[in-house]
Design a protein around this motif. Structure first.
Motif, PDB file in Angstrom:
ATOM      1  N   UNK A  43      28.017  93.604  93.118  1.00  0.00           N
ATOM      2  CA  UNK A  43      29.342  93.933  93.722  1.00  0.00           C
ATOM      3  C   UNK A  43      29.070  92.686  94.448  1.00  0.00           C
ATOM      4  N   UNK A  44      27.560  92.738  94.815  1.00  0.00           N
ATOM      5  CA  UNK A  44      27.581  91.576  95.554  1.00  0.00           C
ATOM      6  C   UNK A  44      27.822  90.217  95.906  1.00  0.00           C
ATOM      7  N   UNK A  45      27.441  90.134  93.830  1.00  0.00           N
ATOM      8  CA  UNK A  45      28.116  88.302  93.239  1.00  0.00           C
ATOM      9  C   UNK A  45      29.481  88.884  93.625  1.00  0.00           C
ATOM     10  N   UNK A  46      30.422  89.834  92.423  1.00  0.00           N
ATOM     11  CA  UNK A  46      31.460  89.924  93.155  1.00  0.00           C
ATOM     12  C   UNK A  46      32.744  89.411  94.495  1.00  0.00           C
ATOM     13  N   UNK A  47      31.419  89.966  94.987  1.00  0.00           N
ATOM     14  CA  UNK A  47      31.563  89.958  96.900  1.00  0.00           C
ATOM     15  C   UNK A  47      31.709  88.175  97.227  1.00  0.00           C
ATOM     16  N   UNK A  48      30.864  87.395  96.846  1.00  0.00           N
ATOM     17  CA  UNK A  48      29.755  86.496  97.254  1.00  0.00           C
ATOM     18  C   UNK A  48      31.139  85.598  96.747  1.00  0.00           C
ATOM     19  N   UNK A  49      31.824  85.362  95.372  1.00  0.00           N
ATOM     20  CA  UNK A  49      32.983  84.756  94.763  1.00  0.00           C
ATOM     21  C   UNK A  49      34.336  84.474  95.351  1.00  0.00           C
ATOM     22  N   UNK A  50      34.140  85.944  95.606  1.00  0.00           N
ATOM     23  CA  UNK A  50      36.092  86.198  95.998  1.00  0.00           C
ATOM     24  C   UNK A  50      36.071  85.856  97.850  1.00  0.00           C
ATOM     25  N   UNK A  51      34.702  85.744  98.428  1.00  0.00           N
ATOM     26  CA  UNK A  51      34.852  85.347 100.268  1.00  0.00           C
ATOM     27  C   UNK A  51      35.035  83.650  99.948  1.00  0.00           C
ATOM     28  N   UNK A  52      34.356  83.269  98.329  1.00  0.00           N
ATOM     29  CA  UNK A  52      34.133  81.797  98.516  1.00  0.00           C
ATOM     30  C   UNK A  52      35.501  81.525  97.978  1.00  0.00           C
ATOM     31  N   UNK A  53      36.311  82.174  96.913  1.00  0.00           N
ATOM     32  CA  UNK A  53      37.724  81.466  96.926  1.00  0.00           C
ATOM     33  C   UNK A  53      37.700  81.705  95.579  1.00  0.00           C
ATOM     34  N   UNK A  54      36.778  81.661  94.712  1.00  0.00           N
ATOM     35  CA  UNK A  54      36.527  81.061  93.480  1.00  0.00           C
ATOM     36  C   UNK A  54      37.145  82.271  91.815  1.00  0.00           C
ATOM     37  N   UNK A  55      38.024  83.358  92.804  1.00  0.00           N
ATOM     38  CA  UNK A  55      38.406  84.272  91.582  1.00  0.00           C
ATOM     39  C   UNK A  55      39.539  83.453  90.998  1.00  0.00           C
ATOM     40  N   UNK A  56      39.693  83.922  89.748  1.00  0.00           N
ATOM     41  CA  UNK A  56      41.383  83.972  89.725  1.00  0.00           C
ATOM     42  C   UNK A  56      42.420  84.605  90.099  1.00  0.00           C
ATOM     43  N   UNK A  57      43.941  84.073  90.212  1.00  0.00           N
ATOM     44  CA  UNK A  57      44.608  84.983  90.976  1.00  0.00           C
ATOM     45  C   UNK A  57      44.461  87.074  90.139  1.00  0.00           C
ATOM     46  N   UNK A  58      44.367  86.630  89.053  1.00  0.00           N
ATOM     47  CA  UNK A  58      44.419  88.044  88.391  1.00  0.00           C
ATOM     48  C   UNK A  58      42.957  88.942  89.047  1.00  0.00           C
ATOM     49  N   UNK A  59      41.814  88.001  88.933  1.00  0.00           N
ATOM     50  CA  UNK A  59      40.960  88.370  89.394  1.00  0.00           C
ATOM     51  C   UNK A  59      40.570  89.128  90.798  1.00  0.00           C
TER      52      UNK A  59
END
Length: 107
Positions: A43-59
């Motif tokens: 959850x922390x890793x996912x939140x960090x990636x989301x905050x960093x803007x590195x997720x794809x549109x689908x993700x």
């Protein structure tokens, strides 16, 4: 023989203790269901990636759905506890949104 009436539990006290126990069981069941999908570390890793803007549109869409689902889960457990339903009863919890399982596999 003296009776220590301070140790006597009233029916109201028993009812309150039972309610607290149901709430604790439902809260734990909720937490277990959430962490079964994504561990706290994931959850922390996912939140960090989301905050960093590195997720794809689908993700990103799946992540948003995940957050809504978590909020729905947290809103559900008190109602389940108050209604007397078993916290582990299937069909009473919000359904995991489509795409979240695929996203969780990445973390």
């Amino acid at each position: 023989m003296n009776i220590d009436f301070s140790l006597v539990r009233t029916s109201q006290a028993i009812t309150a203790a039972e309610r607290e126990d149901r709430h604790e069981q439902a809260r734990i069941a909720c937490k277990m269901r959430i962490t079964a999908v994504l561990s706290p570390t994931a959850q922390l890793n996912l939140a960090a990636d989301a905050a960093a803007g590195v997720l794809s549109t689908a993700d990103t869409e799946a992540y948003k759905a995940w957050r809504v689902w978590v909020e729905e889960m947290r809103a559900t457990w008190p109602r389940l506890a108050d209604s007397g339903f078993a916290a582990d009863a299937e069909g009473l919890w919000p359904v995991l949104p489509k795409g979240v399982s695929d996203l969780a596999q990445k973390y």
